[in-house]
Motif scaffolding. Structure first.
Motif, mmCIF file in Angstrom:
data_model
loop_
_atom_site.group_PDB
_atom_site.id
_atom_site.type_symbol
_atom_site.label_atom_id
_atom_site.label_comp_id
_atom_site.label_asym_id
_atom_site.label_seq_id
_atom_site.Cartn_x
_atom_site.Cartn_y
_atom_site.Cartn_z
ATOM 1 N N UNK A 26 -65.375 -21.929 27.624
ATOM 2 C CA UNK A 26 -65.407 -23.039 26.656
ATOM 3 C C UNK A 26 -64.115 -23.846 26.602
ATOM 4 N N UNK A 27 -62.981 -23.174 26.687
ATOM 5 C CA UNK A 27 -61.689 -23.844 26.594
ATOM 6 C C UNK A 27 -60.921 -23.633 27.893
ATOM 7 N N UNK A 28 -60.752 -24.677 28.705
ATOM 8 C CA UNK A 28 -60.056 -24.515 29.993
ATOM 9 C C UNK A 28 -58.651 -23.955 29.843
ATOM 10 N N UNK A 29 -58.039 -24.138 28.663
ATOM 11 C CA UNK A 29 -56.672 -23.651 28.443
ATOM 12 C C UNK A 29 -56.645 -22.340 27.657
ATOM 13 N N UNK A 30 -57.819 -21.798 27.388
ATOM 14 C CA UNK A 30 -57.889 -20.551 26.619
ATOM 15 C C UNK A 30 -57.791 -19.329 27.505
ATOM 16 N N UNK A 31 -58.229 -18.193 26.968
ATOM 17 C CA UNK A 31 -58.155 -16.936 27.708
ATOM 18 C C UNK A 31 -58.858 -17.014 29.048
ATOM 19 N N UNK A 32 -58.241 -16.421 30.070
ATOM 20 C CA UNK A 32 -58.791 -16.520 31.427
ATOM 21 C C UNK A 32 -59.910 -15.523 31.689
ATOM 22 N N UNK A 33 -59.966 -14.471 30.907
ATOM 23 C CA UNK A 33 -61.051 -13.510 31.070
ATOM 24 C C UNK A 33 -60.574 -12.147 31.533
ATOM 25 N N UNK A 34 -61.422 -11.147 31.308
ATOM 26 C CA UNK A 34 -61.102 -9.746 31.596
ATOM 27 C C UNK A 34 -62.252 -9.116 32.368
ATOM 28 N N UNK A 35 -61.905 -8.373 33.400
ATOM 29 C CA UNK A 35 -62.875 -7.518 34.077
ATOM 30 C C UNK A 35 -62.789 -6.144 33.432
ATOM 31 N N UNK A 36 -63.929 -5.640 32.939
ATOM 32 C CA UNK A 36 -63.962 -4.357 32.233
ATOM 33 C C UNK A 36 -64.889 -3.390 32.958
ATOM 34 N N UNK A 37 -64.461 -2.142 33.045
ATOM 35 C CA UNK A 37 -65.213 -1.126 33.775
ATOM 36 C C UNK A 37 -65.361 0.120 32.904
ATOM 37 N N UNK A 38 -66.540 0.725 32.935
ATOM 38 C CA UNK A 38 -66.776 1.957 32.168
ATOM 39 C C UNK A 38 -68.013 2.657 32.736
ATOM 40 N N UNK A 39 -68.070 3.977 32.624
ATOM 41 C CA UNK A 39 -69.302 4.670 33.025
ATOM 42 C C UNK A 39 -70.444 4.323 32.091
ATOM 43 N N UNK A 40 -71.647 4.547 32.568
ATOM 44 C CA UNK A 40 -72.811 4.303 31.728
ATOM 45 C C UNK A 40 -72.904 5.385 30.655
ATOM 46 N N UNK A 41 -73.342 5.040 29.453
ATOM 47 C CA UNK A 41 -73.499 6.055 28.409
ATOM 48 C C UNK A 41 -74.422 7.183 28.873
ATOM 49 N N UNK A 42 -73.977 8.408 28.695
ATOM 50 C CA UNK A 42 -74.789 9.547 29.096
ATOM 51 C C UNK A 42 -74.760 9.856 30.574
ATOM 52 N N UNK A 43 -73.951 9.144 31.350
ATOM 53 C CA UNK A 43 -73.874 9.348 32.792
ATOM 54 C C UNK A 43 -73.302 10.733 33.113
ATOM 55 N N UNK A 44 -73.797 11.341 34.180
ATOM 56 C CA UNK A 44 -73.235 12.602 34.656
ATOM 57 C C UNK A 44 -71.875 12.302 35.278
ATOM 58 N N UNK A 45 -70.805 12.754 34.643
ATOM 59 C CA UNK A 45 -69.456 12.381 35.062
ATOM 60 C C UNK A 45 -69.009 13.110 36.329
ATOM 61 N N UNK A 46 -69.817 14.020 36.830
ATOM 62 C CA UNK A 46 -69.438 14.708 38.066
ATOM 63 C C UNK A 46 -69.688 13.844 39.300
ATOM 64 N N UNK A 47 -70.366 12.736 39.118
ATOM 65 C CA UNK A 47 -70.719 11.905 40.265
ATOM 66 C C UNK A 47 -70.752 10.437 39.839
ATOM 67 N N UNK A 48 -70.286 9.577 40.741
ATOM 68 C CA UNK A 48 -70.364 8.128 40.534
ATOM 69 C C UNK A 48 -69.560 7.621 39.347
ATOM 70 N N UNK A 49 -68.387 8.223 39.084
ATOM 71 C CA UNK A 49 -67.499 7.612 38.105
ATOM 72 C C UNK A 49 -67.046 6.252 38.628
ATOM 73 N N UNK A 50 -66.877 5.251 37.754
ATOM 74 C CA UNK A 50 -66.387 3.947 38.206
ATOM 75 C C UNK A 50 -65.034 4.097 38.902
ATOM 76 N N UNK A 51 -64.807 3.235 39.893
ATOM 77 C CA UNK A 51 -63.571 3.303 40.672
ATOM 78 C C UNK A 51 -62.988 1.904 40.842
ATOM 79 N N UNK A 52 -61.680 1.796 40.689
ATOM 80 C CA UNK A 52 -60.978 0.558 40.990
ATOM 81 C C UNK A 52 -59.768 0.901 41.854
ATOM 82 N N UNK A 53 -59.213 -0.129 42.510
ATOM 83 C CA UNK A 53 -58.068 0.085 43.377
ATOM 84 C C UNK A 53 -57.412 -1.237 43.731
#
Length: 265
Positions: free
Chosen positions: A193-220
């Motif tokens: 909405x505002x070209x001079x406002x906040x540039x934005x955020x990339x957010x990452x999280x596992x799915x609610x109830x996800x089995x955390x032993x496999x497919x955890x989100x990854x960034x690098x």
């Protein structure tokens, strides 16, 4: 002697996990050969593969890296694995997460323990805190909005990430993955909405109830480059729930690009 088997997918996670283990056996699902030596196996012959693991004194199995649902060849099933097909097909109707959980059950029924990345390499999962940069008030609001969006979409088994700028959702991660989502967000940055406002955020999280032993989100480091190319202010994620690969290099690139990295409570 007991041994650990690594089911290696694509990306940098499998090499990072293998480096933490003593003499692991490394396998990969046929069709998803990572850039490293592995022994391939087919899901259509899952039971003989489990027999092979047990015969080599494997007691623990770690899944590391990206694997998408493979195309199955009905003629390739051995008789014992074919008996599992109704179970897996029924689970697949509920989504990829349910199908994965059913496959994990099969491993466990054969006395193979599934170990998560948290158990093997906890240092890869940052605890709460800002690692570099400083998210401003607008960024904090965008991260909160993104967390709400993923909490709502998570049960639909769509993806583990989204981009929010000035309270508006620019993109949600789907099957094409993180890079495609960030490229899309970059192409549509002019919708803020505002070209001079906040540039934005990339957010990452596992799915609610996800089995955390496999497919955890990854960034690098590559994720940092992609977020910078999209014109975002930074990357935030759910603290204690996302894998950060090559931390020093990711921090260096974030600092060079002026991005913040934030493990958010």
């Amino acid at each position: 002697m007991t041994r650990t088997a690594v089911i290696a997918g694509q990306g940098a996670l499998a090499p990072a996990i293998i480096a933490q283990l003593d003499d692991p056996l490394v396998f990969s699902l046929e069709g998803y050969q990572p850039d490293m030596p592995t022994t391939p196996f087919r899901l259509e012959r899952l039971v003989p593969f489990l027999d092979e693991l047990i015969g080599q004194d494997v007691t623990r199995v770690v899944f590391a890296g990206a694997i998408r649902r493979p195309r199955l060849d009905p003629e390739a099933f051995d008789p014992r694995t074919a008996q599992l097909v109704p179970r897996i097909l029924m689970a697949m109707q509920a989504g990829d997460d349910a199908a994965l959980r059913e496959v994990l059950k099969v491993f466990e029924e054969n006395d193979l323990k599934i170990c998560g990345i948290e158990e093997i390499a906890p240092d890869l999962i940052p605890a709460e805190g800002v690692l570099t940069g400083q998210p401003g008030k607008a960024d904090q609001q965008d991260a909160e909005r993104a967390a709400q969006i993923l909490s709502a979409t998570g049960p639909l088994d769509i993806g583990q990430g989204c981009v929010v700028a000035q309270g508006q959702c620019l993109a949600i991660e789907t099957l094409p993955g993180t890079a495609a989502m960030l490229a899309f967000a970059g192409r549509h940055a002019d919708l803020r909405p505002n070209p001079k406002g906040g540039r934005g955020v990339f957010y990452k999280a596992p799915k609610p109830g996800q089995d955390r032993r496999i497919d955890l989100p990854t960034i690098g480091p590559d994720t940092v480059d992609q977020a910078a190319a999209a014109g975002l202010a930074g990357i935030a994620w759910q603290a204690g729930s996302v894998i950060l690969l090559q931390r020093d290099e990711a921090l260096r690139r974030a600092q060079a690009a002026g991005l913040f990295l934030w493990a958010r409570a």
